[in-house]
Design an enzyme around this catalytic site. Structure first.
Site, PDB file in Angstrom:
ATOM      1  N   CYS A  36       0.840  -1.349   0.034  1.00 54.46           N
ATOM      2  CA  CYS A  36      -0.142  -0.142  -0.046  1.00 54.46           C
ATOM      3  C   CYS A  36       0.900   1.378   0.043  1.00 54.46           C
ATOM      4  O   CYS A  36       0.473   2.310  -0.396  1.00 54.46           O
ATOM      5  CB  CYS A  36      -0.891   0.074   1.319  1.00 54.46           C
ATOM      6  SG  CYS A  36       0.114  -0.250   2.714  1.00 54.46           S
ATOM      7  N   GLU A  93       8.565  -0.757  11.361  1.00 53.01           N
ATOM      8  CA  GLU A  93       7.422  -1.879  11.334  1.00 53.01           C
ATOM      9  C   GLU A  93       7.791  -2.998  10.765  1.00 53.01           C
ATOM     10  O   GLU A  93       8.923  -3.097   9.872  1.00 53.01           O
ATOM     11  CB  GLU A  93       6.343  -1.264  10.550  1.00 53.01           C
ATOM     12  CG  GLU A  93       6.502  -0.529   9.197  1.00 53.01           C
ATOM     13  CD  GLU A  93       6.340  -1.619   7.928  1.00 53.01           C
ATOM     14  OE1 GLU A  93       5.621  -2.887   8.585  1.00 53.01           O
ATOM     15  OE2 GLU A  93       6.272  -1.409   6.962  1.00 53.01           O
ATOM     16  N   THR A  94       7.403  -4.214  11.085  1.00 47.67           N
ATOM     17  CA  THR A  94       7.949  -5.519  10.752  1.00 47.67           C
ATOM     18  C   THR A  94       7.054  -6.107   9.591  1.00 47.67           C
ATOM     19  O   THR A  94       7.329  -7.053   8.999  1.00 47.67           O
ATOM     20  CB  THR A  94       7.794  -6.624  11.978  1.00 47.67           C
ATOM     21  OG1 THR A  94       6.253  -6.366  12.339  1.00 47.67           O
ATOM     22  CG2 THR A  94       8.563  -5.958  13.000  1.00 47.67           C
ATOM     23  N   GLN A 140       6.224  -8.972   3.853  1.00 47.19           N
ATOM     24  CA  GLN A 140       6.009  -8.544   2.369  1.00 47.19           C
ATOM     25  C   GLN A 140       6.933  -8.759   1.237  1.00 47.19           C
ATOM     26  O   GLN A 140       6.939  -9.259  -0.034  1.00 47.19           O
ATOM     27  CB  GLN A 140       5.508  -7.165   2.289  1.00 47.19           C
ATOM     28  CG  GLN A 140       4.055  -6.759   3.098  1.00 47.19           C
ATOM     29  CD  GLN A 140       3.742  -5.630   3.168  1.00 47.19           C
ATOM     30  OE1 GLN A 140       4.592  -4.684   3.339  1.00 47.19           O
ATOM     31  NE2 GLN A 140       2.429  -5.220   3.128  1.00 47.19           N
ATOM     32  N   GLY A 194     -16.921   6.413  18.245  1.00 46.90           N
ATOM     33  CA  GLY A 194     -16.530   7.025  17.146  1.00 46.90           C
ATOM     34  C   GLY A 194     -16.091   6.325  16.079  1.00 46.90           C
ATOM     35  O   GLY A 194     -15.342   5.114  16.498  1.00 46.90           O
ATOM     36  N   ALA A 195     -16.769   6.069  14.965  1.00 45.39           N
ATOM     37  CA  ALA A 195     -16.576   5.379  13.928  1.00 45.39           C
ATOM     38  C   ALA A 195     -15.751   5.924  12.793  1.00 45.39           C
ATOM     39  O   ALA A 195     -15.776   5.489  11.654  1.00 45.39           O
ATOM     40  CB  ALA A 195     -18.060   4.861  13.382  1.00 45.39           C
ATOM     41  N   MET A 248      -9.924   7.361  13.283  1.00 41.02           N
ATOM     42  CA  MET A 248      -8.865   7.160  14.368  1.00 41.02           C
ATOM     43  C   MET A 248      -9.545   6.039  15.226  1.00 41.02           C
ATOM     44  O   MET A 248      -9.073   5.105  15.903  1.00 41.02           O
ATOM     45  CB  MET A 248      -8.843   8.408  15.293  1.00 41.02           C
ATOM     46  CG  MET A 248      -7.945   9.406  14.795  1.00 41.02           C
ATOM     47  SD  MET A 248      -6.452   8.520  14.492  1.00 41.02           S
ATOM     48  CE  MET A 248      -5.890   8.295  16.360  1.00 41.02           C
TER      49      MET A 248
END
EC number: 1.2.1.70
Length: 448
Positions: free
Chosen positions: A50, A114-115, A120, A189-190, A193
């Site tokens: 991404c 980040e792993t 990937q 909250g939708a 975040m």
């Protein structure tokens, strides 16, 4: 042969462009094959996530290989070659090796350390290998990069600390409860975040999560997407009586959770701890609630302090990992140079042993009455003489693997000893032609 890496990433292109140059998972095998059909490409691996689309290739000539890769990307996504040039960066040789090592170990990620990228990259390599678009160099180099990244993560704490607010929120809950698997959480909250908080909660092992939102339909959509429950904002007081963790991230003008609300439910909860985490600005939770017994209230400033401290730890770990990369590059270069040295040594040994064999044939003709034992003694000693004569030249040849001018010196070495070794570049081309034919045959039979 040259190593070229062309990368479209978060530094070179915004998300709108990156979305347009990402390969679908089901199209990657064919993409590998299409690029590999190009004569200038000897080996290739394509990474598409991404946040980045990258092509790694072993090419015969840098400028030709670079152009064909850019043309391949342009044709794949409907751009002009100049567009691809503008949105990408090109790395060659040692810079390309460094780029591969940095990407695989997470040093080039949006979230430092980040792993996910390691998995990937491993998947991209395995797909290329199974497709048949890797050869001697990439089979070695990508395994080296993956091993390096695993070691980097195991020997440093680069991936151990939260560096996003939503992840830090879950880490704070862990500080209170330890393991979260058996806990119930409410996400208020939708929005974006809220969904990130939900994903981090699910990632921590919690399965019992309720989404609460002022607009019930939005809560329903998010809940069904991630297989959790949902409720309206009016149900919040009753949910607070039984839940363990609340993460709030709305854009409300007034407090969603007030002191009076928490005081009321605290009498029902008795000694059960409640963690309230407010990641909204303006705040959703009224300040001062943490004065109530067993109520832990954190706001975005508390989270920022944790994130900043953790980011500093990650940056220190990243510096340690980056400091190890030059040694990895040297190791790779030495290995690559040995690919040219080994055929030369082999050719030298073959010539020497041919001379020894011819000498023994001459001795057999001139001294036909030699006993078998005498012949074996002579053969042993002539081989010993040859091995002693070759010892220093072979040692010198091996040392050329660390020499920047190894190709020129190996050519001189061959001229001195009048030998002609197998050219690794020609071998790579022949191997590529063979693999390309296998890929073509596989396509034909698959189509039939």
């Amino acid at each position: 042969m040259h190593f070229v890496a062309i990368s479209i990433n978060h530094r070179t292109a915004d998300v709108t462009l990156r979305e347009q140059v990402a390969f679908r998972d089901d199209a990657l095998r064919l993409a590998h094959e299409d690029l590999y059909e190009t004569k200038a490409i000897l080996e290739n691996v394509i990474l598409s996530t991404c946040n980045r689309t990258e092509v790694y290739a072993i090419v015969d000539q840098v400028h030709t290989g670079r152009y064909y890769i850019q043309r391949f990307l342009a044709r794949s996504f409907g751009f002009e070659v100049d567009d691809i040039k503008d949105m990408s960066e090109v790395k060659v040789g040692d810079d390309a090796v460094e780029h591969l090592l940095r990407v695989t170990s997470g040093l080039d990620s949006i979230v430092l350390g980040e792993t996910q990228i390691l998995g990937q990259m491993r998947d991209a390599f395995f797909l290329a290998q199974n497709t048949g678009t890797t050869g001697t160099i990439f089979n070695h180099l990508f395994k080296q990069a993956i091993t390096f990244a695993k070691k980097a993560h195991s020997e440093t704490d680069i991936a151990d600390n939260a560096v996003s607010v939503s992840y830090a929120a879950v880490e704070l809950a862990k500080k209170v409860f330890g393991k979260l698997k058996s806990k119930h959480a409410v996400v208020i909250g939708a929005g974006e975040m809220g969904e990130l908080s939900l994903l981090n909660l699910l990632g921590s092992g919690i399965s019992n999560v309720t989404i609460v939102n002022r607009t019930l339909s939005k809560a329903k959509i998010l809940a069904e997407k991630h297989n959790v429950s949902y409720d309206s904002l009016s149900a919040l007081p009753s949910l607070l009586e039984t839940t363990d963790i609340v993460i709030s991230s709305t854009s409300a003008e007034d407090y969603i959770i007030t002191n009076s609300m928490v005081k009321t439910i605290s009498e029902t909860r008795k000694l059960d701890s409640l963690v309230l985490i407010d990641i909204a600005v303006p705040r959703d939770i009224e300040p001062g609630i943490d004065a109530i017994t067993n109520i832990f209230n954190y706001d975005v400033d508390d989270l920022k302090d944790l994130v900043d401290a953790n980011l500093r730890e990650r940056q220190l770990a990243a510096e340690t990992i980056a400091g190890q990369i030059p040694e990895e590059i040297d190791s790779h270069n030495e290995w690559v140079n040995m690919l040219g040295v080994v055929p030369v040594i082999r050719a030298l040994r073959e010539k020497a042993m041919n001379i020894q064999a011819e000498t023994m044939e001459s001795i057999d003709r001139k001294l036909p009455d030699l006993s078998e034992r005498e012949r074996k003694v002579i053969s042993k000693h002539t081989k010993s003489i040859i091995n002693q004569m070759l010892k220093d030249p072979i040692k010198q040849a091996k040392e050329l693997s660390t020499d920047k001018k190894s190709n020129e010196k190996l050519e001189l070495f061959q001229n001195i000893f009048d030998i002609e070794a197998e050219d690794p570049r020609e071998k790579a081309k022949l191997e590529k032609e063979s693999r390309a034919k296998e890929i073509l045959a596989h396509r034909i039979f698959s189509f039939e």
